[in-house]
Write a protein that holds these residues in place. Structure first.
Motif, PDB file in Angstrom:
ATOM      1  N   SER A   1     -18.427  26.371 -11.704  1.00  0.00           N
ATOM      2  CA  SER A   1     -17.427  26.741 -12.693  1.00  0.00           C
ATOM      3  C   SER A   1     -18.042  27.729 -13.688  1.00  0.00           C
ATOM      4  CB  SER A   1     -16.965  25.492 -13.434  1.00  0.00           C
ATOM      5  OG  SER A   1     -16.223  25.838 -14.568  1.00  0.00           O
ATOM      6  N   TRP A   2     -17.185  28.581 -14.265  1.00  0.00           N
ATOM      7  CA  TRP A   2     -17.668  29.529 -15.268  1.00  0.00           C
ATOM      8  C   TRP A   2     -18.193  28.805 -16.497  1.00  0.00           C
ATOM      9  CZ3 TRP A   2     -19.097  34.360 -14.978  1.00  0.00           C
ATOM     10  CH2 TRP A   2     -18.603  35.143 -13.948  1.00  0.00           C
ATOM     11  N   TRP A   3     -17.643  27.624 -16.793  1.00  0.00           N
ATOM     12  CA  TRP A   3     -18.110  26.855 -17.955  1.00  0.00           C
ATOM     13  C   TRP A   3     -19.582  26.483 -17.807  1.00  0.00           C
ATOM     14  CZ3 TRP A   3     -15.401  27.105 -22.111  1.00  0.00           C
ATOM     15  CH2 TRP A   3     -14.027  27.264 -22.040  1.00  0.00           C
ATOM     16  N   VAL A   4     -19.985  26.112 -16.620  1.00  0.00           N
ATOM     17  CA  VAL A   4     -21.378  25.732 -16.366  1.00  0.00           C
ATOM     18  C   VAL A   4     -22.277  26.961 -16.469  1.00  0.00           C
ATOM     19  CG1 VAL A   4     -22.964  24.778 -14.648  1.00  0.00           C
ATOM     20  CG2 VAL A   4     -20.674  23.812 -14.898  1.00  0.00           C
TER      21      VAL A   4
ATOM     22  N   ALA B   1     -22.636  28.016 -20.192  1.00  0.00           N
ATOM     23  CA  ALA B   1     -23.145  26.986 -21.098  1.00  0.00           C
ATOM     24  C   ALA B   1     -24.492  27.350 -21.739  1.00  0.00           C
ATOM     25  CB  ALA B   1     -23.250  25.652 -20.373  1.00  0.00           C
TER      26      ALA B   1
END
Length: 80
Positions: A25-28, A31
């Motif tokens: 995911s782009w969130w990971v 981060a």
């Protein structure tokens, strides 16, 4: 600085779809940038950055004084 480097590496791997990072995911992937910003905010707020700068200046001052003492022939037997 390590978090920033890790973030850049993950960002490039995600953009180029290299390895297992392409599926993350782009969130990971983004981060580490948020963690780096949090670290810098904490370091500035707590005085860590200022303390390290003062320690660096003090070390330069000690080195300069030791060099001058050696040039004068005075022994620099520092006590610690």
């Amino acid at each position: 600085m390590y978090l920033l480097g890790l973030g850049i590496a993950l960002l490039l791997m995600k953009y180029l779809e290299f390895g297992p990072v392409a599926e993350w995911s782009w969130w990971v992937v983004l981060a580490p940038f948020a963690l780096a910003a949090a670290w810098w905010a904490w370091a500035d707020f707590s005085g860590y950055t200022r303390r390290k700068a003062v320690e660096k200046m003090d070390q330069k001052k000690r080195d300069r004084l030791d060099k001058q003492r050696e040039a004068l022939g005075i022994k620099t037997g520092r006590r610690r």
